[in-house]
Design a protein around this motif. Structure first.
Motif, PDB file in Angstrom:
ATOM      1  N   ASN A 118       2.166  -2.921   4.757  1.00 49.83           N
ATOM      2  CA  ASN A 118       1.224  -1.925   5.086  1.00 49.83           C
ATOM      3  C   ASN A 118       1.960  -0.709   5.171  1.00 49.83           C
ATOM      4  N   ASN A 119       1.969   0.073   4.036  1.00 51.97           N
ATOM      5  CA  ASN A 119       2.836   1.067   4.151  1.00 51.97           C
ATOM      6  C   ASN A 119       2.195   2.632   3.913  1.00 51.97           C
ATOM      7  N   ALA A 120       0.871   2.628   3.519  1.00 48.70           N
ATOM      8  CA  ALA A 120       0.397   3.732   3.040  1.00 48.70           C
ATOM      9  C   ALA A 120       0.181   4.756   4.403  1.00 48.70           C
ATOM     10  N   ILE A 157      -6.721   2.953  -5.317  1.00 47.98           N
ATOM     11  CA  ILE A 157      -7.691   3.029  -4.156  1.00 47.98           C
ATOM     12  C   ILE A 157      -7.507   4.131  -3.218  1.00 47.98           C
ATOM     13  N   ASP A 158      -8.534   4.911  -2.767  1.00 46.21           N
ATOM     14  CA  ASP A 158      -8.377   5.643  -1.722  1.00 46.21           C
ATOM     15  C   ASP A 158      -8.616   4.979  -0.427  1.00 46.21           C
ATOM     16  N   LEU A 159      -7.712   4.881   0.385  1.00 49.37           N
ATOM     17  CA  LEU A 159      -7.841   4.003   1.555  1.00 49.37           C
ATOM     18  C   LEU A 159      -8.860   4.865   2.737  1.00 49.37           C
ATOM     19  N   SER A 160      -8.992   6.146   2.640  1.00 50.47           N
ATOM     20  CA  SER A 160      -9.989   6.624   3.581  1.00 50.47           C
ATOM     21  C   SER A 160     -11.522   6.528   3.004  1.00 50.47           C
ATOM     22  N   ALA A 181      -2.677   2.842  -4.399  1.00 50.79           N
ATOM     23  CA  ALA A 181      -2.456   4.022  -3.845  1.00 50.79           C
ATOM     24  C   ALA A 181      -3.641   4.877  -4.643  1.00 50.79           C
ATOM     25  N   ARG A 182      -3.638   6.112  -4.352  1.00 56.53           N
ATOM     26  CA  ARG A 182      -4.879   6.972  -5.070  1.00 56.53           C
ATOM     27  C   ARG A 182      -4.037   7.277  -6.323  1.00 56.53           C
ATOM     28  N   ARG A 183      -2.922   7.601  -6.713  1.00 53.45           N
ATOM     29  CA  ARG A 183      -2.376   8.395  -7.762  1.00 53.45           C
ATOM     30  C   ARG A 183      -2.166   7.174  -8.767  1.00 53.45           C
ATOM     31  N   LYS A 184      -3.109   7.049  -9.752  1.00 53.63           N
ATOM     32  CA  LYS A 184      -3.153   5.823 -10.839  1.00 53.63           C
ATOM     33  C   LYS A 184      -2.053   5.832 -11.656  1.00 53.63           C
ATOM     34  N   PRO A 219      -1.402  13.540  17.093  1.00 46.63           N
ATOM     35  CA  PRO A 219      -2.426  12.759  16.303  1.00 46.63           C
ATOM     36  C   PRO A 219      -1.789  11.542  15.618  1.00 46.63           C
ATOM     37  N   TYR A 220      -0.650  11.926  14.693  1.00 44.82           N
ATOM     38  CA  TYR A 220       0.143  11.121  13.927  1.00 44.82           C
ATOM     39  C   TYR A 220       0.891   9.981  14.913  1.00 44.82           C
ATOM     40  N   ALA A 221       1.339  10.546  15.957  1.00 44.22           N
ATOM     41  CA  ALA A 221       2.111   9.441  16.834  1.00 44.22           C
ATOM     42  C   ALA A 221       1.274   8.595  17.243  1.00 44.22           C
ATOM     43  N   VAL A 244      13.616   9.795  10.166  1.00 45.26           N
ATOM     44  CA  VAL A 244      13.314  11.190   9.165  1.00 45.26           C
ATOM     45  C   VAL A 244      13.880  10.467   7.688  1.00 45.26           C
ATOM     46  N   ILE A 245      13.064  10.428   6.648  1.00 44.47           N
ATOM     47  CA  ILE A 245      13.471   9.988   5.414  1.00 44.47           C
ATOM     48  C   ILE A 245      13.044  11.062   4.442  1.00 44.47           C
ATOM     49  N   ALA A 246      13.839  11.441   3.228  1.00 47.78           N
ATOM     50  CA  ALA A 246      13.371  12.227   2.180  1.00 47.78           C
ATOM     51  C   ALA A 246      12.363  11.488   1.161  1.00 47.78           C
ATOM     52  N   THR A 247      11.156  11.670   1.457  1.00 48.11           N
ATOM     53  CA  THR A 247      10.023  11.401   0.527  1.00 48.11           C
ATOM     54  C   THR A 247       9.112  12.485   0.440  1.00 48.11           C
ATOM     55  N   GLU A 248       8.164  12.361  -0.082  1.00 51.94           N
ATOM     56  CA  GLU A 248       7.011  13.477  -0.487  1.00 51.94           C
ATOM     57  C   GLU A 248       6.163  13.654   1.070  1.00 51.94           C
ATOM     58  N   THR A 285       0.933  -1.264  -0.071  1.00 61.76           N
ATOM     59  CA  THR A 285       0.125  -0.145  -0.068  1.00 61.76           C
ATOM     60  C   THR A 285       0.995   1.126   0.043  1.00 61.76           C
ATOM     61  N   GLY A 286       0.515   2.357  -0.637  1.00 59.77           N
ATOM     62  CA  GLY A 286       1.029   3.567  -0.840  1.00 59.77           C
ATOM     63  C   GLY A 286       2.347   3.295  -1.687  1.00 59.77           C
ATOM     64  N   ALA A 287       2.089   2.764  -2.684  1.00 62.19           N
ATOM     65  CA  ALA A 287       3.167   2.630  -3.581  1.00 62.19           C
ATOM     66  C   ALA A 287       3.303   3.552  -4.527  1.00 62.19           C
ATOM     67  N   SER A 288       2.637   4.508  -4.523  1.00 61.91           N
ATOM     68  CA  SER A 288       2.692   5.707  -5.737  1.00 61.91           C
ATOM     69  C   SER A 288       4.210   6.486  -5.460  1.00 61.91           C
ATOM     70  N   SER A 289       4.735   6.467  -4.249  1.00 66.61           N
ATOM     71  CA  SER A 289       5.598   7.429  -3.799  1.00 66.61           C
ATOM     72  C   SER A 289       6.621   6.905  -2.619  1.00 66.61           C
ATOM     73  N   GLY A 290       7.846   7.435  -2.402  1.00 62.59           N
ATOM     74  CA  GLY A 290       8.559   7.090  -1.152  1.00 62.59           C
ATOM     75  C   GLY A 290       9.020   5.865  -1.198  1.00 62.59           C
ATOM     76  N   ILE A 291       8.744   5.219   0.234  1.00 62.89           N
ATOM     77  CA  ILE A 291       9.175   3.945   0.799  1.00 62.89           C
ATOM     78  C   ILE A 291       8.454   2.814   0.114  1.00 62.89           C
ATOM     79  N   GLY A 292       7.236   3.180  -0.241  1.00 62.42           N
ATOM     80  CA  GLY A 292       6.256   2.248  -0.860  1.00 62.42           C
ATOM     81  C   GLY A 292       6.634   1.677  -2.101  1.00 62.42           C
ATOM     82  N   THR A 313      -1.452   7.362  15.797  1.00 65.99           N
ATOM     83  CA  THR A 313      -1.539   6.268  14.757  1.00 65.99           C
ATOM     84  C   THR A 313      -0.412   5.098  14.817  1.00 65.99           C
ATOM     85  N   LYS A 314       0.566   5.874  15.064  1.00 72.53           N
ATOM     86  CA  LYS A 314       1.888   4.941  14.968  1.00 72.53           C
ATOM     87  C   LYS A 314       1.932   4.118  16.350  1.00 72.53           C
ATOM     88  N   HIS A 315       1.593   4.600  17.168  1.00 75.57           N
ATOM     89  CA  HIS A 315       1.629   4.044  18.601  1.00 75.57           C
ATOM     90  C   HIS A 315       0.522   2.808  18.488  1.00 75.57           C
TER      91      HIS A 315
HETATM   92  N1  LIG Z   1       9.217   9.717   5.240  1.00 79.82           N
HETATM   93  C1  LIG Z   1       9.357   9.837   6.723  1.00 79.82           C
HETATM   94  O1  LIG Z   1      10.222  10.725   7.323  1.00 79.82           O
HETATM   95  C2  LIG Z   1       8.788   8.773   7.548  1.00 79.82           C
HETATM   96  C3  LIG Z   1       8.969   8.483   8.900  1.00 79.82           C
HETATM   97  C4  LIG Z   1       8.488   7.685   9.624  1.00 79.82           C
HETATM   98  C5  LIG Z   1       7.439   6.747   9.010  1.00 79.82           C
HETATM   99  N2  LIG Z   1       7.041   6.955   7.633  1.00 79.82           N
HETATM  100  C6  LIG Z   1       5.973   6.149   7.441  1.00 79.82           C
HETATM  101  O2  LIG Z   1       6.434   5.422   6.168  1.00 79.82           O
HETATM  102  C7  LIG Z   1       5.134   5.219   5.228  1.00 79.82           C
HETATM  103  C8  LIG Z   1       5.526   5.827   3.734  1.00 79.82           C
HETATM  104  O3  LIG Z   1       5.827   7.097   3.890  1.00 79.82           O
HETATM  105  P1  LIG Z   1       6.541   7.939   2.810  1.00 79.82           P
HETATM  106  O4  LIG Z   1       7.432   8.435   3.625  1.00 79.82           O
HETATM  107  O5  LIG Z   1       7.178   7.006   1.813  1.00 79.82           O
HETATM  108  O6  LIG Z   1       5.599   8.879   2.296  1.00 79.82           O
HETATM  109  P2  LIG Z   1       5.000   9.395   0.915  1.00 79.82           P
HETATM  110  O7  LIG Z   1       6.169   9.441  -0.047  1.00 79.82           O
HETATM  111  O8  LIG Z   1       4.437  10.726   1.052  1.00 79.82           O
HETATM  112  O9  LIG Z   1       4.376   8.065   0.478  1.00 79.82           O
HETATM  113  C9  LIG Z   1       3.049   8.020   1.228  1.00 79.82           C
HETATM  114  C10 LIG Z   1       2.208   7.074   0.474  1.00 79.82           C
HETATM  115  O10 LIG Z   1       0.634   6.661   1.074  1.00 79.82           O
HETATM  116  C11 LIG Z   1      -0.116   6.918   0.058  1.00 79.82           C
HETATM  117  N3  LIG Z   1      -1.237   7.171   0.778  1.00 79.82           N
HETATM  118  C12 LIG Z   1      -1.770   8.484   1.385  1.00 79.82           C
HETATM  119  N4  LIG Z   1      -2.987   8.569   1.804  1.00 79.82           N
HETATM  120  C13 LIG Z   1      -3.382   7.514   0.908  1.00 79.82           C
HETATM  121  C14 LIG Z   1      -4.996   7.209   0.758  1.00 79.82           C
HETATM  122  N5  LIG Z   1      -5.935   7.945   1.441  1.00 79.82           N
HETATM  123  N6  LIG Z   1      -5.209   6.289  -0.036  1.00 79.82           N
HETATM  124  C15 LIG Z   1      -4.246   5.437  -0.428  1.00 79.82           C
HETATM  125  N7  LIG Z   1      -2.933   5.511  -0.306  1.00 79.82           N
HETATM  126  C16 LIG Z   1      -2.543   6.660   0.363  1.00 79.82           C
HETATM  127  C17 LIG Z   1       0.203   7.810  -1.135  1.00 79.82           C
HETATM  128  O11 LIG Z   1      -0.262   7.557  -2.204  1.00 79.82           O
HETATM  129  P3  LIG Z   1      -1.268   8.494  -2.939  1.00 79.82           P
HETATM  130  O12 LIG Z   1      -0.996  10.018  -2.427  1.00 79.82           O
HETATM  131  O13 LIG Z   1      -1.046   8.276  -4.378  1.00 79.82           O
HETATM  132  O14 LIG Z   1      -2.708   7.971  -2.453  1.00 79.82           O
HETATM  133  C18 LIG Z   1       1.911   7.367  -1.077  1.00 79.82           C
HETATM  134  O15 LIG Z   1       2.080   6.500  -1.780  1.00 79.82           O
HETATM  135  C19 LIG Z   1       4.176   5.985   5.999  1.00 79.82           C
HETATM  136  O16 LIG Z   1       3.209   4.854   6.627  1.00 79.82           O
HETATM  137  C20 LIG Z   1       4.764   6.959   6.866  1.00 79.82           C
HETATM  138  O17 LIG Z   1       3.855   7.258   8.026  1.00 79.82           O
HETATM  139  C21 LIG Z   1       7.763   7.776   6.939  1.00 79.82           C
END
Ligand SMILES: NC(=O)c1ccc[n+]([C@@H]2O[C@H](COP(=O)([O-])OP(=O)(O)OC[C@H]3O[C@@H](n4cnc5c(N)ncnc54)[C@H](OP(=O)(O)O)[C@@H]3O)[C@@H](O)[C@H]2O)c1
Length: 285
Positions: free
Chosen positions: A84-86, A57-60, A36-39, A149-151, A182-186, A11-18, A153-155
């Motif tokens: 489970n990454n989104a 898919i929009d997971l919300s 992910a949402r962005r097809k 709030p974010y923390a 902290v990881i450089a993604t979107e 999940t969340g495969a359109s960007s970053g870690i996924g 969800t992760k707890h």
């Molecule tokens: N980057 C960091 O510093 C960091 C640190 C700790 C933990 N994390 C965790 O690592 C995971 C991946 O994050 P990332 O850094 O790779 O961030 P990212 O580049 O922003 O990627 C997030 C992904 O989640 C998807 N997503 C968000 N909302 C969604 C929705 N409503 N429905 C479906 N997909 C959805 C996005 O896809 P669409 O927008 O296309 O839907 C995107 O593919 C997350 O769980 C984040 O909490 C990140």
């Protein structure tokens, strides 16, 4: 006929870690359902590697999530690797974040993760094997100001993962928690965009709190090199391919700096440590 390595879902495969993880799993020979949402982003992945199947898919959206889980549960070859990454973040002091926004955060970061896990488990039990990797965060073990709030969800992801690990171990299913620093993604840009300008809308009481915290974080980050998502995808692949993965993997800035002390200090000492780190120790408003 089954795929060479089996079926994976990211999940969340359109960007970053996924995205990085989906690529790596496909290169390893897994057939990867990438969601992910962005097809258009998912289609780009499929162009790179035909082992990647896009599934927008929009997971919300509860109806979309229900349909998706239904599809997963009737796959002839079950998902044996679930990532489970989104996830996303919003920031703000607890008083400044609406309950509507917090609910949406929980829908994606926690409830969708639980629902998709529930849809994959019957297939994994049939196979008597499987790996579930849940993306937590260093803030899954400690919050910092504005991350409440974010923390939370992760707890919750940490708690679900710890309980599930024990429950499904007897079926040969492994549950792994990954805690990036902290990881450089979107991720950061999305959080900034969703949060907006906190200072312009908060109560004057909070302004010095945000400012002191912002200054302290600026200092903390000025010397940090922020790694890209590959460092986390590497850990995820290590866990998936391992015969006996660890319960949790951590990497990135803030792991040594703050997660380390969190694991060692008692609650009061950690509060003192964080008050200093966040620039709020001597602040009186
Ligand atoms: N980057 C960091 O510093 C960091 C640190 C700790 C933990 N994390 C965790 O690592 C995971 C991946 O994050 P990332 O850094 O790779 O961030 P990212 O580049 O922003 O990627 C997030 C992904 O989640 C998807 N997503 C968000 N909302 C969604 C929705 N409503 N429905 C479906 N997909 C959805 C996005 O896809 P669409 O927008 O296309 O839907 C995107 O593919 C997350 O769980 C984040 O909490 C990140």
């Amino acid at each position: 006929m089954g795929t060479p390595r089996g079926k994976a879902l990211v999940t969340g495969a359109s960007s970053g870690i996924g995205r990085e993880t989906a690529r790596r799993l496909a290169q390893e020979g897994f057939q990867v359902i990438a969601s992910a949402r962005r097809k258009e982003r998912l289609d780009e992945l499929t162009k790179e590697n035909q082992n990647i199947i896009p599934r927008p898919i929009d997971l919300s959206d509860s109806r979309q999530l229900e349909e998706f889980c239904q599809e997963i549960s009737i796959l002839s070859e079950p998902v044996s690797v679930l990532i489970n990454n989104a996830g996303f973040a919003i920031r703000g002091a607890i008083e400044d974040v609406s309950l509507v926004s917090i609910r949406r955060l929980f829908e994606v970061n926690l409830f969708a993760l639980i629902k998709i896990t529930q849809a994959c488990l019957p297939g994994m039990r049939r196979l008597r094997q499987g790996t579930i990797v849940n993306l937590s965060s260093v803030v899954g073990k400690f919050p910092y100001p504005t991350s409440g709030p974010y923390a939370a969800t992760k707890h919750a992801v940490e708690a679900i993962s710890d309980a599930l690990r024990m429950e499904v171990h007897p079926f040969g299913i492994r549950v792994v928690t990954v805690r990036p620093g902290v990881i450089a993604t979107e991720f950061n840009d999305t959080a900034n965009q969703l949060t907006g300008d906190l200072l312009s809308r908060t109560d004057p009481d909070y302004k010095p709190v945000y400012q002191a915290y912002g200054t302290a974080m600026g200092k903390l980050f000025s010397n940090l090199v922020i790694p890209g998502p590959k460092i986390i995808a590497d850990l995820i692949l290590e866990a998936v391919l391992s015969d006996s993965p660890k319960a949790a993997y951590c990497a990135g800035p803030m792991v040594e700096e703050i997660l380390g002390p969190r694991m060692k200090l008692d609650d009061d000492s950690f509060f003192q440590f964080m008050s200093e780190k966040t620039g709020l120790k001597d602040l009186k408003v």
